[in-house]
Design a protein around this motif. Structure first.
Motif, short mmCIF file in Angstrom:
data_model
loop_
_atom_site.label_atom_id
_atom_site.label_comp_id
_atom_site.label_asym_id
_atom_site.label_seq_id
_atom_site.Cartn_x
_atom_site.Cartn_y
_atom_site.Cartn_z
N ALA A 134 0.85 -1.20 0.00
CA ALA A 134 0.00 0.00 0.00
C ALA A 134 0.88 1.24 0.00
O ALA A 134 2.03 1.20 0.41
N THR A 176 -4.66 7.07 -1.52
CA THR A 176 -4.06 5.77 -1.27
C THR A 176 -4.18 4.85 -2.49
O THR A 176 -5.06 5.03 -3.34
N ILE A 177 -3.29 3.88 -2.53
CA ILE A 177 -3.34 2.79 -3.51
C ILE A 177 -3.03 1.50 -2.76
O ILE A 177 -2.15 1.49 -1.89
N TYR A 178 -3.74 0.43 -3.11
CA TYR A 178 -3.54 -0.86 -2.46
C TYR A 178 -3.25 -1.95 -3.48
O TYR A 178 -3.78 -1.92 -4.59
N LYS A 187 -6.52 -5.44 -0.66
CA LYS A 187 -7.62 -4.47 -0.76
C LYS A 187 -8.82 -4.99 0.02
O LYS A 187 -9.22 -6.14 -0.11
N TRP A 237 5.68 8.98 -6.53
CA TRP A 237 4.65 8.03 -6.12
C TRP A 237 4.67 6.83 -7.04
O TRP A 237 4.70 6.98 -8.26
N ILE A 269 4.36 2.07 -7.15
CA ILE A 269 4.15 0.80 -6.47
C ILE A 269 5.33 -0.15 -6.64
O ILE A 269 5.23 -1.33 -6.32
#
Length: 122
Positions: free
Chosen positions: A49, A58-60, A65, A102, A104
């Protein structure tokens, strides 16, 4: 010097909960992005996350999730990962990361904590 210190890991039964904390120090993090990654034995480090410190967006990862929640406390310079409905496959060392971009993937982040072990028993 930027420091990220994780805490809150431990042993929990499947279905249980844990809350990880990441205390950040050494600079102003207002424009930074914070992430949680994990690494199981023999596997690559994987994204869990991330949160924008300024906006709270936010990102999961799909695998967490609906079960995990990332949040931040600006006053305490601390980022949290609330983990519910834990599964044995969540077992890993969890790392906190910080960076000015930003994303992942681990390479996006500039600073890393030492990691905290999370073990979920079946």
């Amino acid at each position: 010097q930027v420091q990220l210190v994780e805490s809150g890991g431990g042993l929990v039964q499947a279905g249980g909960s844990l809350r990880l904390s990441c205390a950040a120090s050494g600079r102003s993090f207002g424009s930074y992005f914070m992430g949680w990654f994990r690494q199981a034995p023999g596997k690559e480090r994987e994204f869990v996350a991330t949160i924008s410190w300024s906006s709270g967006a936010t990102i999961y990862a799909n695998s967490v999730k609906g079960r995990f929640t990332i949040s931040r406390d600006n006053a305490k310079n601390t980022v949290y990962l609330q983990m519910n409905a834990l599964k044995p496959e969540d077992t890993a060392v969890y790392y906190c990361a910080a960076g000015g971009r930003w994303g992942i993937t681990p390479g996006v982040y500039d600073y890393w904590g030492q990691g905290t072990q999370v073990t979920v028993s079946s």
